[in-house]
Design an enzyme around this catalytic site. Structure first.
Site, PDB file in Angstrom:
ATOM      1  N   GLY A   4       0.808  -1.210   0.000  1.00 23.64           N
ATOM      2  CA  GLY A   4       0.000   0.000   0.000  1.00 23.64           C
ATOM      3  C   GLY A   4       0.841   1.259   0.000  1.00 23.64           C
ATOM      4  O   GLY A   4       2.062   1.213   0.161  1.00 23.64           O
ATOM      5  N   CYS A   5       0.181   2.396  -0.160  1.00 24.11           N
ATOM      6  CA  CYS A   5       0.909   3.671  -0.290  1.00 24.11           C
ATOM      7  C   CYS A   5       1.472   4.160   1.042  1.00 24.11           C
ATOM      8  O   CYS A   5       2.678   4.384   1.177  1.00 24.11           O
ATOM      9  CB  CYS A   5       0.010   4.728  -0.918  1.00 24.11           C
ATOM     10  SG  CYS A   5      -1.589   4.937  -0.115  1.00 24.11           S
ATOM     11  N   TYR A   6       0.618   4.317   2.050  1.00 21.02           N
ATOM     12  CA  TYR A   6       1.127   4.703   3.374  1.00 21.02           C
ATOM     13  C   TYR A   6       2.153   3.687   3.867  1.00 21.02           C
ATOM     14  O   TYR A   6       3.151   4.046   4.492  1.00 21.02           O
ATOM     15  CB  TYR A   6      -0.022   4.753   4.377  1.00 21.02           C
ATOM     16  CG  TYR A   6      -0.853   6.004   4.380  1.00 21.02           C
ATOM     17  CD1 TYR A   6      -0.281   7.269   4.548  1.00 21.02           C
ATOM     18  CD2 TYR A   6      -2.243   5.934   4.263  1.00 21.02           C
ATOM     19  CE1 TYR A   6      -1.062   8.411   4.584  1.00 21.02           C
ATOM     20  CE2 TYR A   6      -3.032   7.073   4.299  1.00 21.02           C
ATOM     21  CZ  TYR A   6      -2.438   8.318   4.459  1.00 21.02           C
ATOM     22  OH  TYR A   6      -3.215   9.448   4.499  1.00 21.02           O
ATOM     23  N   THR A   7       1.871   2.416   3.604  1.00 20.45           N
ATOM     24  CA  THR A   7       2.753   1.368   4.108  1.00 20.45           C
ATOM     25  C   THR A   7       4.131   1.426   3.468  1.00 20.45           C
ATOM     26  O   THR A   7       5.145   1.236   4.136  1.00 20.45           O
ATOM     27  CB  THR A   7       2.124  -0.018   3.864  1.00 20.45           C
ATOM     28  OG1 THR A   7       1.837  -0.155   2.482  1.00 20.45           O
ATOM     29  CG2 THR A   7       0.855  -0.180   4.633  1.00 20.45           C
TER      30      THR A   7
END
Length: 344
Positions: free
Chosen positions: A147-150
């Site tokens: 994912g992006c935040y991750t």
């Protein structure tokens, strides 16, 4: 390689089309949309005029897509990729899912946080954060794109947890994302008048990327990591800034922190280390697959603060998917991803 994109009309899907157009080893054979089947993609996204002239088909045409494709990218909301993955079983097609369905080793965690039954529990999947799982991605059939935040947060903290430099009970992540991370569907909170001149947190203590970050950091540290993650929505279209805090263990020096980042990332093209005292900025990675990282040691309180920036649609989604594609297919890892960031 002949590839197809299932879910080509979302922001991640159309960004994937942009990147694949410039990939010298790719031919896009099929693109799908359930809501706009039969429409030309250039009629939906007019910036693709004279670039793509393909018509969207339905993803229900699995046999046709499988027959014509060697790799399929799935750019659908969570909960939808599992059915696609099961439909492709036995069809000799590699899958890269940009959603969350194949990110978790323990599907019960997925079910708890996403409130969806996992219907493809036996899928042999690999977590798709290229710099940290490269050897596994190389031989994978199904990759669950990170994912992006991750991506921003795990890359910021992995060197510290891997080298055992921080107290794992003190990890706090404060992250801010552009609104494209929320997708293209209409929502009141995403209206211009709601976003403009505004900054707010959301899903405090309950964002679905939390267990994904914990999963990776627990693997690197060899201990269970439970952390606090707070996302914020900021009025810009692209970009993520993740500010990560943790208490240093007794005796850990700034030099040891510096060496941990150099050790893990010194040979990584897409990770640009700004070093101790560095201040990454989202504009410096806009439109690119780079992740810029800087860090600070606050000796007064014994804490390290790591700053990480990515373009959420590229390194946080489509770019990372292409990077994983290159690894899976044995191509040069940066092929099709060497575009310079857009500035200003």
């Amino acid at each position: 390689m002949k590839v197809s994109v299932i879910g080509a009309t979302g922001y991640a899907g159309v960004e994937l089309l942009r990147l694949l157009k410039n990939h010298p080893k790719v031919e896009v054979v099929h693109i799908t949309s359930e809501s706009q089947t039969g429409t030309g993609i250039e009629n939906i996204y007019t910036h693709l005029n004279n670039v793509y002239t393909k018509k969207l088909i339905s993803m229900k045409d699995i046999d046709l897509i499988a027959k014509d494709s060697e790799v399929v990218f799935i750019a659908l909301p969570h909960g939808h990729a599992m059915a696609v993955g099961k439909a492709f079983e036995g069809k000799n097609v590699k899958l890269i899912d940009l959603g969350a369905d194949y990110r978790f080793k323990d599907t019960s965690i997925y079910e708890k946080w996403y409130k969806v039954d996992h219907t493809h529990k036996d899928a042999k999947r690999v977590y798709g954060l290229a710099e940290l799982y490269r050897s596994q991605i190389k031989n994978a059939t199904i990759v669950g794109n990170a994912g992006c935040y991750t991506t921003a947060s795990i890359l910021a903290l992995a060197p510290l947890t891997k080298e055992g430099l921080v107290d794992l009970h003190t990890v706090v992540i404060d992250a801010k994302s552009g609104v494209s991370g929320a997708g293209r569907s209409a929502k009141v909170d995403n209206l211009f008048t709601e976003l403009y001149d505004n900054l707010k947190a959301y899903n405090v203590g309950g964002h679905r990327h939390t267990p994904e970050i914990e999963q990776a950091l627990s693997e690197f540290s060899g201990e269970e990591v439970v952390l606090s993650f707070t996302p914020h929505l900021i009025p810009m279209s692209r970009g993520i800034l993740s500010t990560c805090y943790a208490n240093l263990k007794p005796g850990v020096t700034t030099q040891m922190v510096n060496e941990a980042f150099e050790k893990l990332y010194k040979d990584e093209y897409f990770i640009r280390l700004l070093g101790h005292g560095g201040y990454p900025a989202t504009k410096n990675v806009r439109g690119s697959n780079f992740c810029d990282i800087g860090w600070h040691v606050d000796e007064r309180v014994g804490r390290v603060i790591v700053l990480s920036v990515i373009d959420n649609l590229v390194k946080g989604a489509a770019g990372q998917a292409v990077q994983n594609f290159n690894i899976m297919c044995g191509f040069e890892e940066k092929m099709g991803l060497e575009g310079v960031p857009l500035y200003p």
